[in-house]
Write a protein that holds these residues in place. Structure first.
Motif, PDB file in Angstrom:
ATOM      1  N   UNK A 152       0.828  -1.205   0.000  1.00 25.78           N
ATOM      2  CA  UNK A 152       0.000   0.000   0.000  1.00 25.78           C
ATOM      3  C   UNK A 152       0.863   1.255   0.000  1.00 25.78           C
ATOM      4  N   UNK A 153       1.917   1.279   0.826  1.00 24.43           N
ATOM      5  CA  UNK A 153       2.809   2.443   0.856  1.00 24.43           C
ATOM      6  C   UNK A 153       3.465   2.665  -0.501  1.00 24.43           C
ATOM      7  N   UNK A 154       3.902   1.581  -1.138  1.00 21.47           N
ATOM      8  CA  UNK A 154       4.515   1.708  -2.461  1.00 21.47           C
ATOM      9  C   UNK A 154       3.506   2.192  -3.498  1.00 21.47           C
ATOM     10  N   UNK A 155       2.257   1.727  -3.396  1.00 22.55           N
ATOM     11  CA  UNK A 155       1.232   2.150  -4.354  1.00 22.55           C
ATOM     12  C   UNK A 155       0.917   3.642  -4.200  1.00 22.55           C
ATOM     13  N   UNK A 156       0.890   4.137  -2.963  1.00 24.94           N
ATOM     14  CA  UNK A 156       0.670   5.571  -2.751  1.00 24.94           C
ATOM     15  C   UNK A 156       1.793   6.402  -3.366  1.00 24.94           C
ATOM     16  N   UNK A 157       3.011   5.882  -3.292  1.00 23.59           N
ATOM     17  CA  UNK A 157       4.131   6.591  -3.911  1.00 23.59           C
ATOM     18  C   UNK A 157       3.977   6.640  -5.425  1.00 23.59           C
ATOM     19  N   UNK A 158       3.552   5.545  -6.022  1.00 23.26           N
ATOM     20  CA  UNK A 158       3.376   5.518  -7.478  1.00 23.26           C
ATOM     21  C   UNK A 158       2.260   6.456  -7.930  1.00 23.26           C
ATOM     22  N   UNK A 159       1.309   6.759  -7.065  1.00 23.49           N
ATOM     23  CA  UNK A 159       0.197   7.636  -7.417  1.00 23.49           C
ATOM     24  C   UNK A 159       0.509   9.115  -7.216  1.00 23.49           C
ATOM     25  N   UNK A 160       1.696   9.423  -6.682  1.00 24.57           N
ATOM     26  CA  UNK A 160       2.058  10.818  -6.450  1.00 24.57           C
ATOM     27  C   UNK A 160       2.188  11.560  -7.773  1.00 24.57           C
ATOM     28  N   UNK A 161       1.771  12.834  -7.780  1.00 17.00           N
ATOM     29  CA  UNK A 161       1.836  13.663  -8.985  1.00 17.00           C
ATOM     30  C   UNK A 161       2.535  14.975  -8.675  1.00 17.00           C
ATOM     31  N   UNK A 162       3.236  15.486  -9.634  1.00 14.17           N
ATOM     32  CA  UNK A 162       3.939  16.751  -9.477  1.00 14.17           C
ATOM     33  C   UNK A 162       2.927  17.881  -9.319  1.00 14.17           C
ATOM     34  N   UNK A 163       3.152  18.735  -8.338  1.00 15.42           N
ATOM     35  CA  UNK A 163       2.291  19.881  -8.108  1.00 15.42           C
ATOM     36  C   UNK A 163       1.114  19.603  -7.204  1.00 15.42           C
ATOM     37  N   UNK A 164       0.922  18.358  -6.751  1.00 12.26           N
ATOM     38  CA  UNK A 164      -0.238  18.047  -5.913  1.00 12.26           C
ATOM     39  C   UNK A 164      -0.151  18.699  -4.541  1.00 12.26           C
ATOM     40  N   UNK A 165       1.047  19.116  -4.127  1.00 14.35           N
ATOM     41  CA  UNK A 165       1.218  19.794  -2.842  1.00 14.35           C
ATOM     42  C   UNK A 165       1.725  21.218  -3.025  1.00 14.35           C
ATOM     43  N   UNK A 166       1.666  21.739  -4.239  1.00 15.12           N
ATOM     44  CA  UNK A 166       2.147  23.086  -4.505  1.00 15.12           C
ATOM     45  C   UNK A 166       3.315  23.081  -5.470  1.00 15.12           C
ATOM     46  N   UNK A 167       3.939  24.232  -5.616  1.00 12.09           N
ATOM     47  CA  UNK A 167       5.019  24.375  -6.594  1.00 12.09           C
ATOM     48  C   UNK A 167       6.371  24.638  -5.953  1.00 12.09           C
TER      49      UNK A 167
END
Length: 321
Positions: A152-167
């Protein structure tokens, strides 16, 4: 799957036969009661019909066989299931700011894609440990709390997207969030079991907490921080344009690692990043071990109940004869 816990109890099966061969037959003792009509009762046809020693012997044999089967403790074993273990607690803080979209890593992939591939393998190798994931840019977010579910932790990492927490990049706030989460979930195995691996490609330009102040708080909390700077080496390009990662603040990352007792690493491509995580594995090896168990259901009650049911007609048969 059926399993016998005590199969050696099967050796008791011939015990009645051995006792009948080795021990002398029992003889009546004491005075006998004389009944003048006993000969007439014994000769009654109804009683003779009920007198069948072979059938009673068969019932007794089934009773003994059921008792021996119960003594062997038959069990039903279910499917193997993992047992959660508490090893080292490890938090990964990954930069998802806009600069992570730069495609200066080998293979035409951007920085975040390379981190997702390499760090995902690193997470999957932490068997027995608890792993959490923090994504940070302008603000930090706890994407996955500390968990033994590495998939699950690895899957959350793969779902991360650039800019989802700001720039921008808030390194100090990311360390502060890690300290807060660890204080909310104190370790049971000691302070040395808590590690933060912080990966970024830039310098701190956002957030409320300065990185070095956050590092001092982390050291006081017993949190060891390993810092990783990613991106190609900066250098001169065509027409004097800079190429590579010229925004990385290596000096601050080195001081963070030094204050908390960790180390700083530089990763300019995927192979270098793999070497970095391999080195962290050596410095902070997984302390947990895989443990498994199989749920067990006891079945001895069924042959024991059968022996009880069969013993009733065997006893009644004896008294009727």
């Amino acid at each position: 799957m059926i399993h016998l816990a005590w199969p050696w109890m099967l050796l008791l099966l011939p015990l009645p036969w051995l006792l009948s061969r080795l021990l002398p037959a029992s003889r009546p003792q004491g005075a006998a009661l004389f009944l003048p009509f006993a000969a007439q009762v014994a000769g009654a046809p109804a009683l003779a019909a009920r007198s069948n020693p072979r059938l009673r012997l068969l019932l007794l044999a089934l009773v003994w066989l059921s008792l021996v089967a119960a003594a062997m403790r038959p069990q039903w074993l279910g499917e193997t299931q993992p047992v959660p273990t508490e090893g080292r607690r490890l938090l990964l803080a990954v930069d998802v700011s806009r600069s992570m979209a730069a495609q200066d890593m080998a293979g035409g992939y951007n920085r975040l894609q390379v981190v997702q591939a390499v760090a995902g393998q690193f997470i999957e190798g932490r068997k027995g440990d608890q792993v959490g994931l923090i994504l940070f840019a302008t603000q930090p977010y706890l994407q996955a709390p500390l968990t033994s579910d590495l998939d699950t932790a690895s899957r959350f990492l793969q779902q991360a997207m650039i800019g989802m927490a700001g720039t921008n990049t808030a390194i100090g706030d990311a360390i502060g969030l890690a300290i807060k989460r660890l204080r909310d979930n104190p370790a049971t195995g000691g302070e040395g079991d808590t590690v933060l691996v912080l990966l970024t490609d830039g310098s701190n330009n956002a957030g409320a907490m300065p990185p070095l102040n956050a590092a001092k708080l982390a050291a006081d909390a017993g949190l060891k921080v390993y810092t990783i700077g990613v991106g190609a080496q900066s250098g001169g390009g065509l027409f004097g344009l800079a190429r590579g990662n010229s925004d990385l603040d290596e000096n601050t990352l080195q001081h963070i690692a030094q204050i908390t007792g960790g180390e700083y690493f530089r990763a300019t491509d995927a192979n270098a990043l793999q070497d970095v995580y391999a080195r962290i594995d050596e410095l902070e090896p997984a302390t947990g071990r895989d443990q498994w168990y199989r749920p067990t259901t006891e079945w001895f009650i069924w042959p024991l109940a059968l022996a009880l049911l069969l013993s009733l007609p065997a006893v009644l048969w004896r008294t009727s004869t």
